[in-house]
Write an enzyme that holds these catalytic residues in place. Structure first.
Site, PDB file in Angstrom:
ATOM      1  NE  ARG A 171      -3.542   0.153   2.708  1.00  0.00           N
ATOM      2  CZ  ARG A 171      -3.994   0.273   3.960  1.00  0.00           C
ATOM      3  NH1 ARG A 171      -3.939  -0.762   4.775  1.00  0.00           N
ATOM      4  NH2 ARG A 171      -4.495   1.400   4.390  1.00  0.00           N
ATOM      5  CG  HIS A 205      -4.495  -1.522  -1.731  1.00  0.00           C
ATOM      6  ND1 HIS A 205      -5.787  -1.579  -1.261  1.00  0.00           N
ATOM      7  CD2 HIS A 205      -4.223  -0.218  -1.967  1.00  0.00           C
ATOM      8  CE1 HIS A 205      -6.277  -0.349  -1.213  1.00  0.00           C
ATOM      9  NE2 HIS A 205      -5.357   0.484  -1.639  1.00  0.00           N
ATOM     10  CE  LYS A 212     -11.357   3.593   3.776  1.00  0.00           C
ATOM     11  NZ  LYS A 212     -10.714   2.271   3.879  1.00  0.00           N
ATOM     12  CB  THR A 223      -7.091  -1.152  12.508  1.00  0.00           C
ATOM     13  OG1 THR A 223      -7.886  -0.360  11.607  1.00  0.00           O
ATOM     14  CG2 THR A 223      -5.636  -0.752  12.391  1.00  0.00           C
ATOM     15  NE  ARG A 283      -7.345   4.307   5.225  1.00  0.00           N
ATOM     16  CZ  ARG A 283      -7.461   3.365   6.159  1.00  0.00           C
ATOM     17  NH1 ARG A 283      -7.134   3.620   7.402  1.00  0.00           N
ATOM     18  NH2 ARG A 283      -7.904   2.169   5.856  1.00  0.00           N
ATOM     19  CG  ASP A 334     -11.436  -3.580   1.596  1.00  0.00           C
ATOM     20  OD1 ASP A 334     -10.933  -3.324   0.489  1.00  0.00           O
ATOM     21  OD2 ASP A 334     -11.423  -2.772   2.547  1.00  0.00           O
TER      22      ASP A 334
HETATM   23  C1  R5P Z   1      -7.355   0.199   1.875  1.00  0.00           C
HETATM   24  O1  R5P Z   1      -8.003   0.991   1.226  1.00  0.00           O
HETATM   25  C2  R5P Z   1      -7.702  -1.267   1.955  1.00  0.00           C
HETATM   26  O2  R5P Z   1      -8.427  -1.678   0.837  1.00  0.00           O
HETATM   27  C3  R5P Z   1      -8.498  -1.584   3.214  1.00  0.00           C
HETATM   28  O3  R5P Z   1      -9.740  -0.923   3.161  1.00  0.00           O
HETATM   29  C4  R5P Z   1      -7.754  -1.142   4.447  1.00  0.00           C
HETATM   30  O4  R5P Z   1      -6.477  -1.747   4.485  1.00  0.00           O
HETATM   31  C5  R5P Z   1      -8.493  -1.514   5.713  1.00  0.00           C
HETATM   32  O5  R5P Z   1      -7.793  -0.984   6.800  1.00  0.00           O
HETATM   33  P1  R5P Z   1      -8.445  -0.932   8.249  1.00  0.00           P
HETATM   34  O6  R5P Z   1      -8.964  -2.309   8.537  1.00  0.00           O
HETATM   35  O7  R5P Z   1      -7.290  -0.550   9.147  1.00  0.00           O
HETATM   36  O8  R5P Z   1      -9.509   0.093   8.234  1.00  0.00           O
END
Ligand code: R5P
Length: 315
Positions: free
Chosen positions: A100, A134, A196, A228, A198, A223
């Protein structure tokens, strides 16, 4: 003269020995013996205990916790195999950490995915086997040949066999839309997308809106990875708030650092968590299903060794 036709040899580092054992069982042979350990000065030592000269060597090592140690172990194993005159070396990384970190999207940040790919190639890997990156473009970080497998058919088959009614596949963010659309079309289900956000570089996530209809439906949030769990917890909340009947969450990779898996298991909005064993997961729980990818990887290894199509596995 390369002896690839003598069949593959499977080596494992310490990252995920149960997966390596399952893979070699599927292939019908025992793991090639090797010592892989740390001296008390924290230096990793590797010694391959069987002859690998001119053979087709596959090193199974997803970059699980401790990530940096496992990467270093992989590099040293590749070097050991190269210096032992292996005919061809494939690094099998069902989970590729750092994938990523693939772009310079802020000032003065590294592209660590590219750096690790360079290290693997420089160490001597002729080929790399990855799974559900990813972003597929990360394949291009490797100058060696890459086979990217996908667990999507395994996960889709699991949900198909559950015979759930009135399902909608949900992408937890706009970036994952194509992946979720592919999953939805396997299940012949409609698609919804969560918008979403972040917040910063930390794991804070906010689900703002849903594009598409979820009311009264069984939602399967799909996904590439659950880290986390913030993304999935937030997705579960907004879906239930918008009238979804129940929420399943699914991804190829379950990373689950610290107590994140417990937080997901405690969420009343989430009915079941379905992931694969690309990474080792010790936890057992009624709400957690772990599907095995060992046969898929084993079959891909057999095909690579024979020179048969790997793509044909997904037709
Ligand atoms: C990032 O966009 C990936 O596709 C996942 O959505 C991400 O790694 C999920 O991370 P977390 O579980 O920490 O929210």
């Amino acid at each position: 003269m390369k002896n690839l036709q003598k069949g593959p040899l499977i080596l494992s580092g310490n990252a995920h020995s149960s997966l390596a054992n399952e893979i070699s069982k599927y292939i019908g042979q025992t793991l090639t013996k090797a010592e892989v350990f740390k001296f008390n000065n924290d230096n990793t030592f590797v010694r391959i205990l069987e002859n690998v000269r001119e053979r087709d060597v596959f090193i199974i090592q997803p970059t699980s916790f401790p990530v940096n140690d496992n990467i270093m172990e992989l590099l040293i194993m590749i070097d050991a195999a190269k210096r032992a005159s292996a005919g061809r070396i494939t690094a099998v990384m069902p989970y590729f950490s750092y994938a990523r970190t693939d772009k310079k999207d802020q000032p003065r940040v590294p592209i660590t995915g590219r750096l690790i790919a360079d290290l693997i190639t420089t160490a001597g890997a002729d080929r790399v086997m990855l799974m559900d990156l990813h972003a597929g473009q990360v394949q291009g970080f490797f100058s060696s040949t890459v086979d990217e497998l996908t667990a999507l058919p395994i996960l889709a088959r699991y949900f198909f066999d559950k015979k759930l009614d009135n399902i909608v596949v949900v992408s937890p963010d706009t970036g994952g839309t194509k992946r979720a659309r592919d999953f939805a079309s396997k299940l012949r289900a409609p698609l919804a997308i969560i918008e979403k956000r972040r917040i910063g570089n930390k794991d804070t996530v906010e689900s703002l809106n849903i594009i598409g209809s979820v009311e009264g439906m069984t939602a399967i949030v799909f996904d590439d990875e659950i880290n986390t769990g913030s993304t999935m917890i937030s997705a579960g909340e907004i879906l239930i708030k918008n009238g979804a009947k129940q929420v399943y969450i699914s991804a190829t990779h379950g990373i689950f650092p610290n107590d994140s898996l417990n937080k997901l298991l405690d969420s009343n909005d989430i009915k079941e968590i379905v992931v694969t064993n690309t990474l080792p997961i010790e936890h057992k729980h009624d709400k957690l299903t772990i599907l095995s990818i060992s046969e898929l990887i084993g079959e891909a290894i057999k095909r690579i060794n024979r020179g048969d199509s790997v793509g044909a596995l997904f037709m």
